[in-house]
Each structure stands twice: as C-alpha cells, then as structure tokens.
Design an enzyme around this catalytic site. Structure first.
Site, short mmCIF file in Angstrom:
data_model
loop_
_atom_site.label_atom_id
_atom_site.label_comp_id
_atom_site.label_asym_id
_atom_site.label_seq_id
_atom_site.Cartn_x
_atom_site.Cartn_y
_atom_site.Cartn_z
N SER A 171 0.74 -1.13 -0.11
CA SER A 171 -0.19 0.04 0.00
C SER A 171 0.87 1.24 -0.11
O SER A 171 0.35 2.36 -0.27
CB SER A 171 -0.93 -0.07 1.06
OG SER A 171 -0.20 0.28 2.53
N LYS A 200 0.64 4.93 6.86
CA LYS A 200 0.12 5.65 5.90
C LYS A 200 0.67 7.07 5.84
O LYS A 200 1.62 7.45 6.52
CB LYS A 200 -1.36 5.97 5.79
CG LYS A 200 -2.15 4.26 5.88
CD LYS A 200 -2.07 3.75 4.53
CE LYS A 200 -2.96 2.41 4.72
NZ LYS A 200 -2.57 1.47 3.53
#
Length: 198
Positions: free
Chosen positions: A50, A89
């Site tokens: 990701s 993230k």
C-alpha cells in the site's frame, strides 16, 4: 611465597570486579535499549504494497515516537482501522483541513491547494479513483497510502464510525528512516508540495 599468594588474591578480585562491571554494563545497555524502543524509537516492518514505491514489502523503518503531532506529508505508524493493527500511511490532511478529490486535473486539493504527488505516488497511479470531500475534525488525520489503487486507507473507511479519520492519539510515531534493506536506506523528508498548503 606470601607475596605471591597476595598477588594472586588481588588478581582474582580484579577479575571478579571486571566481570561484575561487564554484566552491569550489559544489563544497563539492554535496559536503555528497551526504554528507547518503548518510548523514543521503534522499528516497523512493512507487510503490504500500500505504500509502494516509497516503502516495499519487507522494508523496515525507524519510527520517532517523540516527534509530536504529525504534519501534512509525514509518514506515520498508527493503530489502524483493522482491529487496532499497526498500520503505516501518509498524512494528507490534519485537523481543520478540507481535503477534496479531485480537481479538473484529477489532483487532490487541501484547503484549495492542489497537491503535486508525483514524487511519492506509485508510478502510473493517480490521486484517487474515489471522489471525496471531507473536512478533517480537530485532533484527527486523513491518511492515504502512496499506492492509491492498492491501499485500503481513509477512503475505504468513510462509511464506518469515525468517517475514515484517525485520531492523533492513535499515532505511534513518525517514520524517519528506512534502514533495511541497506542498499535502499534513506531518511524521509516531507514532500515540498505540502509546504504550499495554508
């Protein structure tokens, strides 16, 4: 003879003292390392795609746990959406920011300023396939992966309680360095595009 025995006794005492000092220093070193890991610097392993190409599967990063409140563009490790798992993230918006996708050129805007994300987005990827228009609540963050088409980030959790936002209190720390593999070791810096956001 008496002098020799005395010298032997002194030698044994010195050896005992040296061993005790070594053990004490070793215990002290381990204690300091554990305290640093618990409160100052942590190591985090990358389990998914990701955050490609910024972070690849099996990369390892150092996280500064004393970095303070994260800023736009920072890469953070936090207790995530999936049952409180550690997740990594990038911060796109902080409390009070209006984050919108997308403008006429398919760019994310933060407070009306378009982000140039080319420096960190996965090659060939785009800002987002999902449209959104959110205002980040105070003390919360809007977080997205760099490999947008492969990232289950804030966008995937908008319909859940909390609206996809993550509390600043859930942040473990800010990633400061990739240290493994050695040939890709690097210090992370905040992308310049975020400097333009007011």
């Amino acid at each position: 003879m008496a002098v020799t025995k005395k010298a032997e006794g002194v030698g044994k005492e010195k050896k005992k003292g040296g061993f005790r000092e070594t053990v004490l220093l070793l215990v002290l070193g381990v204690g300091i390392a554990l305290l640093l890991q618990a409160f100052v610097v942590g190591s985090f392993y990358i389990p998914s795609i990701s955050m490609e190409n910024t972070l690849l599967v099996n990369d390892r990063v150092f996280v500064n746990k004393l970095a303070g409140a994260p800023g736009r563009g920072d890469i953070v490790v936090f207790k995530g959406w999936r049952g409180g798992e550690d997740t990594i993230k990038r911060v796109i918006g902080v409390g009070g920011d209006k984050v919108v996708c997308c403008d006429s050129k398919n760019r994310i805007t933060v407070n009306g300023t378009a982000l140039d994300e080319e420096s960190y987005l996965f090659p060939g990827d785009f800002a987002s396939g999902d449209k959104f228009n959110v205002t980040v609540p105070k003390g919360q963050l809007w977080l997205m992966g760099d490999h947008r088409t492969a990232s289950a980030d804030a966008r995937s959790h908008m319909q859940e309680p909390g609206g996809g936002f993550i509390s600043e209190d859930a942040v473990i720390g800010t990633a400061v360095m990739r240290y493994w593999p050695l040939n890709r070791a690097t210090i992370f810096t905040r992308p310049e595009t975020f400097d333009k956001v007011k």
